[in-house]
Design an enzyme around this catalytic site. Structure first.
Site, PDB file in Angstrom:
ATOM      1  N   ASP A 132      -1.625   3.603  11.167  1.00 23.99           N
ATOM      2  CA  ASP A 132      -1.503   3.561   9.681  1.00 23.99           C
ATOM      3  C   ASP A 132      -2.704   2.645   8.746  1.00 23.99           C
ATOM      4  OD1 ASP A 132      -1.631   2.549   6.439  1.00 23.99           O
ATOM      5  OD2 ASP A 132      -0.156   1.091   6.801  1.00 23.99           O
ATOM      6  N   LYS A 165      -7.663   1.820  -1.721  1.00 21.03           N
ATOM      7  CA  LYS A 165      -8.063   0.652  -0.528  1.00 21.03           C
ATOM      8  C   LYS A 165     -10.458   1.135  -0.319  1.00 21.03           C
ATOM      9  CE  LYS A 165      -4.335  -0.909  -0.373  1.00 21.03           C
ATOM     10  NZ  LYS A 165      -3.076  -1.364   0.717  1.00 21.03           N
ATOM     11  N   TRP A 184       2.699  -5.493   6.579  1.00 19.98           N
ATOM     12  CA  TRP A 184       2.658  -3.544   6.815  1.00 19.98           C
ATOM     13  C   TRP A 184       3.655  -3.360   7.668  1.00 19.98           C
ATOM     14  CZ3 TRP A 184       2.946  -1.711   2.114  1.00 19.98           C
ATOM     15  CH2 TRP A 184       2.297  -2.470   0.966  1.00 19.98           C
TER      16      TRP A 184
HETATM   17  C1  PLP Z   1      -1.467  -0.935   1.098  1.00 20.37           C
HETATM   18  C2  PLP Z   1      -1.412  -0.817   2.604  1.00 20.37           C
HETATM   19  C3  PLP Z   1      -0.038  -0.087   2.253  1.00 20.37           C
HETATM   20  C4  PLP Z   1       1.485   0.443   1.417  1.00 20.37           C
HETATM   21  O1  PLP Z   1       0.332   1.745   0.344  1.00 20.37           O
HETATM   22  P1  PLP Z   1       1.119   1.875  -0.482  1.00 20.37           P
HETATM   23  O2  PLP Z   1      -0.118   2.877  -1.075  1.00 20.37           O
HETATM   24  O3  PLP Z   1       1.443   1.032  -1.511  1.00 20.37           O
HETATM   25  O4  PLP Z   1       2.327   2.561  -0.435  1.00 20.37           O
HETATM   26  C5  PLP Z   1       0.504   0.310   3.390  1.00 20.37           C
HETATM   27  N1  PLP Z   1       0.008  -0.098   4.523  1.00 20.37           N
HETATM   28  C6  PLP Z   1      -1.473  -1.188   4.287  1.00 20.37           C
HETATM   29  C7  PLP Z   1      -2.061  -1.230   5.631  1.00 20.37           C
HETATM   30  C8  PLP Z   1      -2.074  -1.059   2.800  1.00 20.37           C
HETATM   31  O5  PLP Z   1      -3.163  -1.489   3.162  1.00 20.37           O
END
Ligand code: PLP
Length: 361
Positions: free
Chosen positions: A172, A196, A103
């Site tokens: 993030d 998540k 990511w």
């Molecule tokens: C799932 C995830 C993303 C991407 O999320 P989307 O909603 O599919 O754009 C980005 N960063 C992390 C750490 C993730 O777990």
């Protein structure tokens, strides 16, 4: 858990059964209106109430200081990989990125398009088996921010000590959102997709410090501007009403269960049960991650061979333990232990692992 299924999927992922049942009961006829909430104007009284309530619950649950805005934006965490540098970086201004896994790499590759993003640390040579320590980081002078990925969902590593480097952090937190408290004073901006730990896919929550909004770029399309979302209370255009409604329900569920502190304690308990079983398996199950960076949310592990891994995943699925296949880029197995995964589910997995090892070990 619903029925006899324990859902270990990494995202979209398991939601509290009570939340799903309540949503089912309210979906078709919202509060006796003869309509669904998702069929009504987002400017009308019913949705306005949901929107306002979800916003204030997010403030409450995350213990958000008054000088932070809470924004609901579509486009996933992935859009934030672009919006952050587009909004925050001035001409020629550098921003450091901690490259901790899949990511972080994506965030970095988008940021380079819009500004002078550089790698403050790169874990690739070590196989992304740990998070860096503050002293590992190399910051360039004048850096606008340091971008970190608090939990690498695919590699299964988590940042337990926030970098203390005198530069505002941007994080993030998609996959460990609401499972830990946030030391807000370190951050200019925090973002995470809902799917998540917070709700269904379709909405991303962004917390941004209000003073940051005074200097963000105005030379962008309206939807791409944080200041526009903040001025319009995330109602500049049609918001993802279903997702925000569901996030509100999950937030209430978290409050009723004791808030983020209770989620954090449960995350420790659940992950210790699973890592403990891995450690006690005489190397039949192995974690590829350094002990100090092992994620409480996404537990990655391997079996002695890929064939055994495939057999394990198939047999687990038959036993109602689903979503255990590792990400296609790294293989192996992965059990995601988000807030809505009950301890019972983890204990069922651990019992299954012991039986499987007794049969095939
Ligand atoms: C799932 C995830 C993303 C991407 O999320 P989307 O909603 O599919 O754009 C980005 N960063 C992390 C750490 C993730 O777990």
């Amino acid at each position: 858990m619903i029925g006899h299924i324990a859902n270990f999927s990494a995202g979209p992922s398991t939601l509290p059964a009570s939340v799903m049942e309540e949503a089912r009961d309210q979906l078709v006829d919202y509060r006796g209106t003869g309509m669904s909430l998702i069929e009504m104007s987002h400017r009308g009284p019913y949705y306005t109430e949901v929107h306002t309530e979800t916003t204030s619950l997010a403030r409450e649950v995350f213990d958000t200081p008054d000088d932070f805005e809470v924004l609901f934006i579509q486009g996933g965490a992935t859009l934030q990989f672009s919006m952050v540098p587009m909004n925050l970086l001035g001409d020629g201004q550098p921003a450091g990125y901690v490259i901790s896994g899949s990511w972080a790499k994506k965030a970095f590759s988008d940021a380079r398009i819009y500004g002078k993003a550089y790698k403050a640390w790169d874990g690739a040579a070590e196989g992304f088996r740990r998070m860096p320590r503050s002293e590992d980081l190399q910051l360039q002078p004048g850096s606008r921010y340091l971008h970190v990925t608090s939990n690498e969902t695919i590699g299964g590593i988590q940042m337990f000590a926030w970098p203390d480097v005198g530069v505002p952090l941007v994080a993030d937190m998609s996959s460990d959102f609401m499972s830990r408290s946030i030391p807000w004073n370190l951050f200019d901006l925090v973002y995470g997709g809902a799917q998540k730990n917070l709700g269904p896919p379709g909405v991303t929550i962004v917390f941004v410090q209000r003073s940051v909004l005074e200097t963000t770029n105005r030379d962008l399309g309206a939807y791409l501007r944080y200041d526009v979302h903040a001025d319009e209370d995330s109602l500049y255009n049609t918001p993802p009403v279903f997702s925000i409604w569901m996030v509100g329900k999950v937030l209430k569920w978290v409050v009723a269960r004791g808030g983020v502190a209770a989620m954090e304690a449960a995350a420790h308990t659940k992950s210790e049960v699973l890592y403990g079983a891995i450690a006690a398996s005489d190397d039949f199950y192995r974690s590829p991650v350094e002990p100090e960076s092992r994620s409480l949310m996404n537990v990655v592990f391997h079996l002695p061979t890929e064939d055994l891994e495939a057999e394990f995943i198939a047999a687990a699925t038959d036993a109602g333990l689903v979503g255990l296949k590792g990400h296609r880029s790294v293989g192996g197995c992965r059990a995601s232990l988000y807030n809505a995964m009950p301890l019972d589910g983890v204990e069922a997995l651990v019992r299954f692992m012991a039986r499987f090892k007794a049969d095939r070990g």
